[in-house]
Design a protein around this motif. Structure first.
Motif, PDB file in Angstrom:
ATOM      1  N   ALA A  85      -4.519  28.243  62.708  1.00  0.00           N
ATOM      2  CA  ALA A  85      -5.915  28.094  62.279  1.00  0.00           C
ATOM      3  C   ALA A  85      -6.735  29.303  62.726  1.00  0.00           C
ATOM      4  N   TYR A  88      -5.361  32.560  60.701  1.00  0.00           N
ATOM      5  CA  TYR A  88      -5.735  32.628  59.291  1.00  0.00           C
ATOM      6  C   TYR A  88      -7.226  32.892  59.128  1.00  0.00           C
ATOM      7  N   GLU A 122     -11.731  28.729  54.344  1.00  0.00           N
ATOM      8  CA  GLU A 122     -10.663  28.673  55.344  1.00  0.00           C
ATOM      9  C   GLU A 122     -10.741  27.419  56.206  1.00  0.00           C
ATOM     10  N   SER A 125      -9.249  24.786  54.069  1.00  0.00           N
ATOM     11  CA  SER A 125      -7.798  25.014  54.004  1.00  0.00           C
ATOM     12  C   SER A 125      -7.107  24.554  55.282  1.00  0.00           C
ATOM     13  N   SER A 126      -7.733  24.835  56.426  1.00  0.00           N
ATOM     14  CA  SER A 126      -7.141  24.446  57.707  1.00  0.00           C
ATOM     15  C   SER A 126      -7.002  22.940  57.823  1.00  0.00           C
ATOM     16  N   TYR A 156      -8.544  21.691  68.502  1.00  0.00           N
ATOM     17  CA  TYR A 156      -8.358  22.273  67.169  1.00  0.00           C
ATOM     18  C   TYR A 156      -9.657  22.894  66.666  1.00  0.00           C
ATOM     19  N   ILE A 160     -10.686  26.886  65.513  1.00  0.00           N
ATOM     20  CA  ILE A 160     -11.446  27.283  64.322  1.00  0.00           C
ATOM     21  C   ILE A 160     -12.677  28.096  64.720  1.00  0.00           C
TER      22      ILE A 160
END
Length: 265
Positions: A85, A88, A122, A125-126, A156, A160
């Motif tokens: 994550a 990307y 993104e 997407s994650s 998490y 991000i």
């Protein structure tokens, strides 16, 4: 009078224009992946599953047991998902800025708009990749629900947030040195391989572990894994992680204000 006034179109506010620009940029982002259609965006979402399959397959072939819990799939996923994550988002935000740079010749599109649009894409997407990996784990009989849901989710989200902060810094650097996009790939690969995705950093020698903890991704992975096994011998420095997130975001926004806008002017 009212009928005559209603015949004129409503004047769009600045917010309406901004949201339409973001929507157009996000759709363009999704269609520009892997072949120029929306199926290419699906490939982007499937990458975490492919990554998980390759690593778990290699561990099974070599007979390597998971150092945490009974499932190698869950162990790898708990480390790879937050690391990917971050990787990307921090990379794709920079790539989106460079790809959409020609669109900034339109007066409605600002360079920072391309950054915001790619960040939103993104993030979605994650979370789609996270949900897909959870479905795959369930299909193999592995329970993906952590013991402490709040701890795992916060870890998490920290990945991000750090990805967004580092991504904005990369945008500022790329606006001056476009070659940084290639150099950053090497950096993220090194960080990924040394962050403890495939091993438990806390079981390394203390001298090595001390320096590994300066890498915020190592601590974020430990943060997520604490949600699955609160008994692992780790101490997460939450203040350090928050400092990295907000510090990188502050630096990135300052670079956007004084470097990126100066390049656009």
């Amino acid at each position: 009078m009212n009928a005559h006034a209603s015949s004129f179109p409503r004047r769009q506010s600045h917010l309406d224009v901004y949201l339409r620009v973001l929507n157009a940029l996000m759709l363009r982002d999704m269609r520009s992946r892997f072949g120029g259609n929306y199926w290419g965006y699906l490939v982007q979402v499937l990458w975490p599953c492919a990554h998980l399959a390759i690593v778990v397959g290699a561990m099974t072939f070599r007979g390597v047991k998971a150092p945490m819990g009974d499932s190698a799939m869950l162990f790898v996923a708990s480390g790879a998902l937050p690391a990917l994550a971050f990787q990307y988002i921090s990379r794709e935000v920079m790539k989106g800025f460079m790809i959409h740079r020609p669109l900034t010749y339109f007066p409605q599109v600002k360079r920072f708009d391309t950054v915001v649009a790619r960040i939103l894409v993104e993030i979605v997407s994650s979370f789609m990749g996270l949900c897909l990996v959870c479905v795959v784990l369930l299909c193999f009989g592995v329970d993906p629900v952590p013991v402490d849901m709040t701890t795992a989710i916060c870890g998490y989200l920290a990945a991000i947030g750090l990805g967004i902060g580092v991504g904005t810094i990369n945008v500022g650097i790329c606006s001056v040195f476009p070659g940084w996009a290639i150099g950053y790939i090497v950096i993220t690969l090194t960080v990924y391989l040394t962050s403890g995705v495939y091993f438990m950093a806390c079981y390394m020698p203390q001298e090595v572990y001390y320096y590994m903890k300066w890498n915020p991704i190592t601590q974020i992975i430990e943060w997520v894994r604490l949600g699955y096994d609160p008994t692992i011998p780790v101490q997460v420095d939450y203040l350090y992680i928050y400092g990295c997130i907000f510090g990188s975001l502050t630096i990135g926004l300052l670079m956007e204000r004084f470097i990126v806008r100066a390049q656009q002017a």
